[in-house]
Design an enzyme around this catalytic site. Structure first.
Site, PDB file in Angstrom:
ATOM      1  N   ASP A  30      37.293  17.335  40.429  1.00  0.00           N
ATOM      2  CA  ASP A  30      36.932  17.223  39.009  1.00  0.00           C
ATOM      3  C   ASP A  30      38.120  16.792  38.138  1.00  0.00           C
ATOM      4  OD1 ASP A  30      37.894  19.757  39.872  1.00  0.00           O
ATOM      5  OD2 ASP A  30      37.352  20.652  37.958  1.00  0.00           O
ATOM      6  N   LEU A  31      39.324  17.267  38.474  1.00  0.00           N
ATOM      7  CA  LEU A  31      40.483  16.913  37.637  1.00  0.00           C
ATOM      8  C   LEU A  31      40.827  15.426  37.783  1.00  0.00           C
ATOM      9  CD1 LEU A  31      42.780  19.994  38.375  1.00  0.00           C
ATOM     10  CD2 LEU A  31      41.251  19.644  36.439  1.00  0.00           C
ATOM     11  N   ARG A  60      37.046  21.898  47.816  1.00  0.00           N
ATOM     12  CA  ARG A  60      38.208  21.237  47.184  1.00  0.00           C
ATOM     13  C   ARG A  60      37.686  20.204  46.204  1.00  0.00           C
ATOM     14  NH1 ARG A  60      42.711  20.070  51.766  1.00  0.00           N
ATOM     15  NH2 ARG A  60      44.140  19.554  50.084  1.00  0.00           N
ATOM     16  N   PRO A  61      37.355  20.633  44.998  1.00  0.00           N
ATOM     17  CA  PRO A  61      36.776  19.713  44.026  1.00  0.00           C
ATOM     18  C   PRO A  61      37.758  18.620  43.609  1.00  0.00           C
ATOM     19  CG  PRO A  61      37.278  21.841  42.998  1.00  0.00           C
ATOM     20  CD  PRO A  61      37.565  21.983  44.456  1.00  0.00           C
ATOM     21  N   ILE A 111      46.514  29.276  46.152  1.00  0.00           N
ATOM     22  CA  ILE A 111      46.121  27.868  45.979  1.00  0.00           C
ATOM     23  C   ILE A 111      44.764  27.578  46.608  1.00  0.00           C
ATOM     24  CG2 ILE A 111      46.844  25.456  46.285  1.00  0.00           C
ATOM     25  CD1 ILE A 111      48.906  26.939  44.677  1.00  0.00           C
ATOM     26  N   ASP A 147      51.299  25.344  52.201  1.00  0.00           N
ATOM     27  CA  ASP A 147      51.265  24.737  53.540  1.00  0.00           C
ATOM     28  C   ASP A 147      52.191  25.457  54.528  1.00  0.00           C
ATOM     29  OD1 ASP A 147      49.468  22.915  52.598  1.00  0.00           O
ATOM     30  OD2 ASP A 147      50.846  21.224  52.516  1.00  0.00           O
ATOM     31  N   CYS A 168      36.543  21.205  52.630  1.00  0.00           N
ATOM     32  CA  CYS A 168      37.279  20.970  53.861  1.00  0.00           C
ATOM     33  C   CYS A 168      37.548  22.306  54.501  1.00  0.00           C
ATOM     34  CB  CYS A 168      38.568  20.221  53.581  1.00  0.00           C
ATOM     35  SG  CYS A 168      39.780  21.244  52.784  1.00  0.00           S
ATOM     36  N   LYS A 182      54.209  13.632  55.442  1.00  0.00           N
ATOM     37  CA  LYS A 182      52.795  13.218  55.390  1.00  0.00           C
ATOM     38  C   LYS A 182      52.338  13.081  53.929  1.00  0.00           C
ATOM     39  CE  LYS A 182      49.280  16.324  55.912  1.00  0.00           C
ATOM     40  NZ  LYS A 182      48.374  16.157  54.775  1.00  0.00           N
ATOM     41  N   ASN A 183      52.684  14.071  53.123  1.00  0.00           N
ATOM     42  CA  ASN A 183      52.156  14.072  51.758  1.00  0.00           C
ATOM     43  C   ASN A 183      52.827  13.053  50.846  1.00  0.00           C
ATOM     44  OD1 ASN A 183      50.439  16.008  52.650  1.00  0.00           O
ATOM     45  ND2 ASN A 183      51.357  17.717  51.515  1.00  0.00           N
ATOM     46  N   ARG A 194      40.443  13.964  53.714  1.00  0.00           N
ATOM     47  CA  ARG A 194      40.045  14.270  52.353  1.00  0.00           C
ATOM     48  C   ARG A 194      40.938  13.563  51.332  1.00  0.00           C
ATOM     49  NH1 ARG A 194      40.977  16.885  48.137  1.00  0.00           N
ATOM     50  NH2 ARG A 194      39.281  17.748  46.900  1.00  0.00           N
ATOM     51  N   ARG A 208      47.243  15.690  62.713  1.00  0.00           N
ATOM     52  CA  ARG A 208      47.144  15.117  61.359  1.00  0.00           C
ATOM     53  C   ARG A 208      48.496  15.178  60.646  1.00  0.00           C
ATOM     54  NH1 ARG A 208      43.812  18.263  57.836  1.00  0.00           N
ATOM     55  NH2 ARG A 208      44.786  16.792  56.430  1.00  0.00           N
TER      56      ARG A 208
HETATM   57  C1  UD1 Z   1      48.089  18.523  48.289  1.00  0.00           C
HETATM   58  C2  UD1 Z   1      48.619  18.400  49.688  1.00  0.00           C
HETATM   59  C3  UD1 Z   1      48.296  19.654  50.499  1.00  0.00           C
HETATM   60  C4  UD1 Z   1      48.794  20.892  49.772  1.00  0.00           C
HETATM   61  C5  UD1 Z   1      48.288  20.926  48.338  1.00  0.00           C
HETATM   62  C6  UD1 Z   1      48.864  22.066  47.515  1.00  0.00           C
HETATM   63  C7  UD1 Z   1      48.537  16.020  50.068  1.00  0.00           C
HETATM   64  C8  UD1 Z   1      47.953  14.892  50.826  1.00  0.00           C
HETATM   65  N1  UD1 Z   1      48.042  17.244  50.312  1.00  0.00           N
HETATM   66  O1  UD1 Z   1      46.664  18.628  48.395  1.00  0.00           O
HETATM   67  O2  UD1 Z   1      48.954  19.545  51.761  1.00  0.00           O
HETATM   68  O3  UD1 Z   1      48.325  22.038  50.440  1.00  0.00           O
HETATM   69  O4  UD1 Z   1      48.629  19.689  47.674  1.00  0.00           O
HETATM   70  O5  UD1 Z   1      50.247  21.996  47.531  1.00  0.00           O
HETATM   71  O6  UD1 Z   1      49.465  15.851  49.301  1.00  0.00           O
HETATM   72  N2  UD1 Z   1      41.759  21.412  42.418  1.00  0.00           N
HETATM   73  C9  UD1 Z   1      40.653  21.452  41.599  1.00  0.00           C
HETATM   74  N3  UD1 Z   1      40.198  20.260  41.098  1.00  0.00           N
HETATM   75  C10 UD1 Z   1      40.780  19.058  41.384  1.00  0.00           C
HETATM   76  C11 UD1 Z   1      41.918  19.047  42.224  1.00  0.00           C
HETATM   77  C12 UD1 Z   1      42.390  20.251  42.726  1.00  0.00           C
HETATM   78  O7  UD1 Z   1      40.099  22.504  41.307  1.00  0.00           O
HETATM   79  O8  UD1 Z   1      40.300  18.029  40.917  1.00  0.00           O
HETATM   80  C13 UD1 Z   1      42.274  22.695  42.983  1.00  0.00           C
HETATM   81  C14 UD1 Z   1      42.181  22.720  44.517  1.00  0.00           C
HETATM   82  O9  UD1 Z   1      40.898  23.118  44.953  1.00  0.00           O
HETATM   83  C15 UD1 Z   1      43.254  23.704  44.872  1.00  0.00           C
HETATM   84  C16 UD1 Z   1      44.332  23.471  43.789  1.00  0.00           C
HETATM   85  O10 UD1 Z   1      43.658  22.788  42.727  1.00  0.00           O
HETATM   86  O11 UD1 Z   1      42.775  25.021  44.748  1.00  0.00           O
HETATM   87  C17 UD1 Z   1      45.516  22.632  44.239  1.00  0.00           C
HETATM   88  O12 UD1 Z   1      45.040  21.455  44.823  1.00  0.00           O
HETATM   89  P1  UD1 Z   1      45.884  20.096  44.836  1.00  0.00           P
HETATM   90  O13 UD1 Z   1      47.256  20.337  44.322  1.00  0.00           O
HETATM   91  O14 UD1 Z   1      45.065  19.048  44.165  1.00  0.00           O
HETATM   92  O15 UD1 Z   1      45.942  19.792  46.391  1.00  0.00           O
HETATM   93  P2  UD1 Z   1      45.760  18.399  47.093  1.00  0.00           P
HETATM   94  O16 UD1 Z   1      46.350  17.317  46.274  1.00  0.00           O
HETATM   95  O17 UD1 Z   1      44.359  18.270  47.555  1.00  0.00           O
END
Ligand code: UD1
Length: 417
Positions: A124-125, A121-122, A328, A306, A116, A22-23, A92, A398
């Site tokens: 910002d990055l 789940r910001p 995480i 996950d 979510c 999926k990812n 998301r 999903r």
């Molecule tokens: C992806 C995966 C999800 C997995 C996660 C962590 C997909 C579609 N989903 O989610 O299944 O659980 O990686 O391995 O690939 N964060 C911020 N700011 C940002 C982005 C992230 O603070 O702009 C934080 C998130 O809230 C979280 C952490 O960083 O605490 C990791 O998130 P991230 O690696 O971005 O997860 P996703 O890409 O959303």
């Protein structure tokens, strides 16, 4: 309302071939819009998140055809740069379209993805990185208006967290940015490597995926490509968890064993027998597990967040206490309340959960609150005495294609009603 009805206590025996990840498939489908050609993506699982991605592609003006596991995307007719709020809410990870839409059209309009099931789940990055690439981003009324009036330009991006989504968004946007973008502290997940493979098949020059530094030479016109998505390591971990708790001998096929090492090492410590071949792992369990050393979720190659819920479910009957630390996501223990309804003994305090094994779990009426938490309930129900009915299975759909069918083929008593 659909539900899975599971009568637990049956041993699981046999082999499951794990479907596409999926990812991986979500960012790769988003990447198909970069070329304006006809890309063919094989091994696309039939998941509601994939359907949501296809709906976005169609809304943008692409022609999409699915034949079995193959999805063909013709992005020549792309004539929009917005994603409606309804589609953003459905999934998301729709935010992954921001980078490629911006690279292709010079502008993008999406609604701000809120929190979510896993907590806030910001993004910002993602936004800070796209701004570094020259995007002007205005946040107004819950919407993001992005434009790159002078085109995107390469930059050095330092991610404070190795965010999977932010790394992918930057890779995708950077393909359309003049010059070489370097991403430091990039996520190292196998799905990032898969995205690199697809982009390079399209003629891009991306290198470094799998390490913490990724370089993207942008501004090269891309062409369409054919690609096969890698197998889903989290699905594999779920089937191994089910076999560990229910007992039996199950082989999962398709995932390189290195990707499963954090999970297979844990089940070895729990007393299961693991036979690992390059792309096949066989787990043998008598269903009587023992406690494991602390499990701390971490970015790849650490223990995947996950896989935490299904693996925790597998340890609910293990002798002794096992400790989980979720680093995480803030809200990733919602399955524990449902597991408690089955007799599990789990104490949660903040990011720490202590699972003390109980002699038996009993069937119960359960509700899945999120995707992997739902998978945890399925695992527990397979190892419980009596019948469980699990609702909220749209969450499970999903990320799992054919879960009841595959489990039934292994000997489980599971029906969808
Ligand atoms: C992806 C995966 C999800 C997995 C996660 C962590 C997909 C579609 N989903 O989610 O299944 O659980 O990686 O391995 O690939 N964060 C911020 N700011 C940002 C982005 C992230 O603070 O702009 C934080 C998130 O809230 C979280 C952490 O960083 O605490 C990791 O998130 P991230 O690696 O971005 O997860 P996703 O890409 O959303």
């Amino acid at each position: 309302m659909s539900a899975y009805v599971i009568s637990g206590g049956r041993r699981l025996e046999g082999c499951v071939s794990v479907h596409g990840a999926k990812n991986s498939v979500l960012p790769i489908l988003a990447a198909t819009i970069l070329s304006g050609g006809v890309s063919v993506i094989h091994n696309c699982p039939n998941l509601s998140d994939v359907a949501a991605s296809i709906a976005i592609l169609e809304h943008l003006g692409c022609h999409v055809r699915r034949e079995g596991e193959t999805v063909t995307v013709d992005s020549a007719g792309l004539d929009r740069c917005d994603i409606p709020e309804k589609l953003m809410r459905e999934m998301r990870s729709s935010v992954i379209f921001l980078g490629p839409i911006l690279a292709r059209t010079g502008q993008a309009r999406v609604s701000m993805p809120g929190g979510c099931e896993l907590g806030p789940r910001p993004v910002d990055l993602h936004l800070a990185a796209l701004r570094r690439l020259g995007a002007e981003i205005r946040e107004a009324g819950g919407n993001l208006h992005c434009s790159a009036p002078r085109g995107l330009r390469a930059a050095e991006i330092n991610l404070s967290i190795p965010s999977v989504g932010a790394t992918e968004n930057v890779m995708l946007a950077a393909c359309g940015a003049r010059g070489t973008t370097v991403i430091n502290n990039a996520a190292r997940e196998p799905e990032i490597w898969d995205l690199q493979q697809f982009l390079n098949a399209c003629g891009a020059r991306v290198r470094g995926a799998g390490s913490s530094v990724i370089a993207v030479e942008g501004g090269i016109p891309l062409h369409a490509a054919e690609h096969r998505v890698i197998a889903d390591r989290i699905c594999a971990a779920t089937y191994l968890s089910a076999a560990a708790l229910a007992g039996g001998e199950v082989t999962v096929e398709g995932v390189p064993r290195a990707q499963l090492a954090p999970v297979t090492d844990l089940f070895t410590a729990a007393g299961c027998r693991l036979r690992e071949e390059p792309h096949r792992v066989t787990l043998t369990s008598d269903g009587r597990l023992r406690r494991v050393p602390p499990v701390r979720t971490a970015p790849y190659p650490g223990f995947p967040t996950d896989a935490q819920p299904p693996v925790m479910a597998a340890l609910t009957r293990a002798a002794g206490s096992s400790v989980f630390v979720e680093t995480i996501f803030e809200n990733r223990y919602r399955h524990t309340q449902e597991l408690a309804r089955m007799g599990a003994d789990i104490r949660v305090e903040g990011r720490v959960a202590v699972v003390t094994g109980v002699p038996a779990l009993h069937g119960a009426g359960l509700e899945a609150a999120d995707l992997r938490g739902g998978a945890a309930l399925v695992v527990a129900a397979l190892g419980a005495e009596g019948e469980s009915e699990i609702t909220g299975i749209h969450h499970i759909r999903r990320g799992y294609d054919g879960l009841p069918r595959n489990l039934a083929a292994l000997g489980a008593n599971i029906a969808e009603v």
